[in-house]
Design an enzyme around this catalytic site. Structure first.
Site, short mmCIF file in Angstrom:
data_model
loop_
_atom_site.label_atom_id
_atom_site.label_comp_id
_atom_site.label_asym_id
_atom_site.label_seq_id
_atom_site.Cartn_x
_atom_site.Cartn_y
_atom_site.Cartn_z
N THR A 87 69.30 -62.39 -22.88
CA THR A 87 68.46 -62.79 -23.64
C THR A 87 66.76 -62.56 -22.79
O THR A 87 66.54 -63.42 -22.43
CB THR A 87 68.66 -64.43 -23.68
N LEU A 154 75.43 -70.45 -11.96
CA LEU A 154 75.53 -69.34 -10.77
C LEU A 154 74.13 -69.00 -10.48
O LEU A 154 73.29 -68.44 -11.49
CB LEU A 154 76.66 -68.54 -11.17
N GLU A 156 72.66 -65.77 -8.28
CA GLU A 156 73.36 -64.42 -7.84
C GLU A 156 73.28 -64.26 -6.25
O GLU A 156 72.45 -65.15 -5.74
CB GLU A 156 72.05 -63.20 -8.11
N LYS A 208 70.05 -76.65 -19.18
CA LYS A 208 70.08 -75.55 -18.57
C LYS A 208 68.40 -75.10 -18.06
O LYS A 208 68.00 -74.60 -17.10
CB LYS A 208 70.47 -74.32 -19.12
N ASN A 212 66.49 -75.42 -14.39
CA ASN A 212 66.10 -74.00 -13.93
C ASN A 212 64.47 -74.27 -13.73
O ASN A 212 63.92 -74.00 -12.85
CB ASN A 212 66.26 -72.86 -14.74
N GLY A 257 57.63 -69.45 0.20
CA GLY A 257 57.81 -67.97 0.17
C GLY A 257 56.89 -67.31 -0.52
O GLY A 257 55.98 -67.60 -0.74
N GLY A 261 61.40 -64.95 -7.96
CA GLY A 261 61.82 -63.64 -8.74
C GLY A 261 63.15 -64.03 -9.50
O GLY A 261 63.69 -65.09 -9.62
N CYS A 264 66.17 -65.20 -13.76
CA CYS A 264 66.36 -66.49 -14.39
C CYS A 264 65.07 -67.16 -14.42
O CYS A 264 64.17 -67.55 -15.54
CB CYS A 264 67.44 -67.28 -13.84
C1 UDX Z 1 68.79 -69.12 -10.40
C2 UDX Z 1 69.37 -70.77 -10.46
O1 UDX Z 1 69.41 -71.10 -9.05
C3 UDX Z 1 70.81 -70.88 -10.93
O2 UDX Z 1 71.28 -71.93 -11.14
C4 UDX Z 1 70.50 -69.96 -12.63
O3 UDX Z 1 71.96 -69.87 -12.95
C5 UDX Z 1 69.73 -68.67 -12.39
O4 UDX Z 1 68.57 -68.84 -11.65
P1 UDX Z 1 69.05 -67.01 -9.02
O5 UDX Z 1 67.90 -66.58 -9.73
O6 UDX Z 1 70.30 -66.09 -8.80
O7 UDX Z 1 69.71 -68.53 -9.62
O8 UDX Z 1 68.59 -67.50 -7.56
P2 UDX Z 1 67.94 -68.55 -6.64
O9 UDX Z 1 68.78 -68.42 -5.48
O10 UDX Z 1 67.96 -69.92 -7.50
O11 UDX Z 1 66.52 -68.09 -6.23
C6 UDX Z 1 65.44 -67.67 -7.19
C7 UDX Z 1 64.38 -67.17 -6.57
O12 UDX Z 1 63.57 -68.49 -5.98
C8 UDX Z 1 64.38 -66.19 -5.47
O13 UDX Z 1 63.22 -65.27 -5.46
C9 UDX Z 1 64.34 -66.91 -4.26
O14 UDX Z 1 63.92 -66.10 -3.07
C10 UDX Z 1 63.29 -68.27 -4.82
N1 UDX Z 1 63.51 -69.26 -3.83
C11 UDX Z 1 64.61 -70.11 -3.92
C12 UDX Z 1 62.57 -69.60 -2.99
O15 UDX Z 1 61.27 -69.04 -2.94
N2 UDX Z 1 62.38 -70.71 -2.44
C13 UDX Z 1 63.48 -71.67 -2.33
O16 UDX Z 1 63.54 -72.78 -1.86
C14 UDX Z 1 64.81 -71.17 -3.10
#
Ligand code: UDX
Length: 440
Positions: A87, A154, A156, A208, A212, A257, A261, A264
């Site tokens: 999507t 979930l 990645e 959801k 997020n 950070g 990115g 999601c």
């Molecule tokens: C996310 C959600 O966590 C998950 O529940 C949903 O299903 C899909 O989107 P994802 O995108 O795989 O998962 O990664 P995530 O670990 O959540 O990190 C997303 C981004 O946030 C990354 O760029 C990560 O580096 C950043 N991040 C995460 C931070 O900068 N600081 C944090 O404390 C946590």
């Protein structure tokens, strides 16, 4: 044992399909992209995801998991159909659900008996109604189905673990019968007393987005706190740690950070913001989280520019980490993209390296100088920018790093290097929300 078809073999579809087959059901993963299905049929996994190859292998060998491009047949043979197609973000920020709509029509046409239709893709609130409408329009007379929204949480990099050991399973069902069937699909989790949250369809869709967007907001918040820490001489690590010790806040998703990115958070924050505008219910917090995230990415490029004396021209920068986070080869919306683009726009050169994502980044920047190790990347560069917190970068020898670089200058956007050790070795450095040191 249920007969299940999962349509869409992206992250969510493939991990869910393999995970559900591991629960003991018979699963067919269907996709219209022939090249992907061919790879899967040959036992290859199109994405890098720890543990996924083993999960797929195990269930293919047990005869519970198969792959096909024959979507119509796969629909006809299933009791439960999961929609897990993409999507992407459309114009004006809303999620584009045309692939979901196309699948809904296919399901309608192939509805040869009662089925539960279940959406796993993250879709705008109200999509459930749209899917039901399309199925009704296209199904044979007397067709019967129920609809469920079953969002997937979930991440990645830890997708297999997140799927097999979730915090909760959200089941937004249009009938009790459909809820019971879904609970049966997730039986091992239910038996292990994982919470099964039973809601209506719109509530599940909302959960959801709300989850997020909240996590994205939390990251943007700590990034702004980090920026203020820099201005007042505070250390964001200690601030975040003490904040997280408050059970109401929790230490998770409180790591500053270079801006979030991935596939999601950027998309989902835009989608919920667009939805709130459409419904006339402003979500100022989410708008702010988006702005902060864009600013944070820019702020990183400014930091690097300042470290190298205000100008990228004739400078060669080593970029360590291209994926949007570790343990994935996904570079979607990665802050490294803005960093690399800014260096190139400023007349600089980039040597880039990621343990897993070089190939993915070649699709965005085909002509960069890609390396195969941190040592090769940092050799003879004017500065290094750490963009992803892979463990191998945490373990770099600073002594060696200093020796091979033209000048000992480091931007650590993930705060993984010890500032004391950087100082000891005579580096000029900056980071996010901690002590920096360089001649300005
Ligand atoms: C996310 C959600 O966590 C998950 O529940 C949903 O299903 C899909 O989107 P994802 O995108 O795989 O998962 O990664 P995530 O670990 O959540 O990190 C997303 C981004 O946030 C990354 O760029 C990560 O580096 C950043 N991040 C995460 C931070 O900068 N600081 C944090 O404390 C946590």
């Amino acid at each position: 044992m249920r007969k299940i078809t999962v349509i869409g073999t992206g992250y969510v579809g493939l991990v869910s399909g393999a995970g559900i087959s591991d629960f003991g059901h018979h699963v067919t993963c269907a996709d219209i992209v022939e090249s992907k299905i061919k790879l899967l049929q040959e036992g290859k996994i199109p994405i890098y995801e720890p543990g996924l190859d083993e999960l797929v292998d195990r269930n293919v060998s047990a005869g519970r998991l198969s792959f096909t491009t024959k979507v119509d047949e796969a629909i006809q043979q299933a009791d439960v159909i999961f929609i897990a197609v993409g999507t992407p973000q459309g114009e004006n920020g809303e999620a584009n659900i045309s692939a979901v709509e196309a699948v809904a029509r296919s399901i309608g046409k192939n509805l040869n008996g009662y089925k539960v239709i279940c959406t796993k893709s993250t879709v705008p609130i109200g999509t459930g109604d749209r899917v039901c409408e399309l199925v009704r329009e296209t199904m044979p007379e007397g067709g019967e189905f129920d609809y469920v929204s079953n969002p997937e949480f979930l991440r990645e990099g830890s997708a297999v673990k997140d799927f097999l050991w979730p915090d909760r399973v959200v089941i937004g069902a249009s009938s009790d019968k459909a809820f019971d069937i879904l609970r049966d699909v997730y039986r091992p989790l239910y038996v292990n007393e994982k919470p099964m949250v039973h809601t209506n369809v719109a509530t599940a869709e909302m959960i959801k987005y709300a989850a997020n967007a909240f996590l994205a907001l939390k990251i943007s918040y700590i990034n702004e706190v980090a920026n203020l820490c820099e201005a007042v001489g505070a250390d964001v690590h200690l601030v975040a740690k003490a904040m997280g010790q408050d059970g109401r806040i929790s230490p998770k998703f409180l790591h500053p950070g270079p801006g979030f990115g991935g596939s999601c958070f950027p998309k989902d924050t835009h989608a919920i913001a667009a939805l709130s505008r459409k419904k006339g219910v402003p979500m100022n917090t989410i708008d702010a989280a988006i702005i902060t995230n864009n600013d944070q990415k820019k702020r990183m490029t400014e930091k690097l520019k300042n470290l190298v004396g205000g100008d990228f021209s004739r400078k060669t920068i080593g970029v360590l980490g291209l994926a949007f986070k570790p343990n994935t080869d996904d570079v979607r919306e990665s802050s490294s993209i803005e960093m690399i683009q800014t260096i190139l726009d400023g007349g600089g050169k980039v040597k880039a390296y990621d343990p897993m994502a070089n190939e993915s980044m070649k699709k965005v920047f085909p002509n960069l100088n890609y390396s195969h190790s941190w040592e090769e990347t940092c050799d003879d560069v004017d500065a290094v920018a750490i963009m992803t917190e892979w463990n191998e970068f945490r373990g770099m020898s600073l002594e060696k790093l200093k020796k091979i670089m033209k000048a000992p200058i480091v931007l650590d956007t993930r705060n993984i290097l010890s500032i004391d050790k950087l100082s000891e070795h005579g580096f000029q450095f900056d980071n996010v929300g901690r002590k920096k040191y360089y001649d300005s």
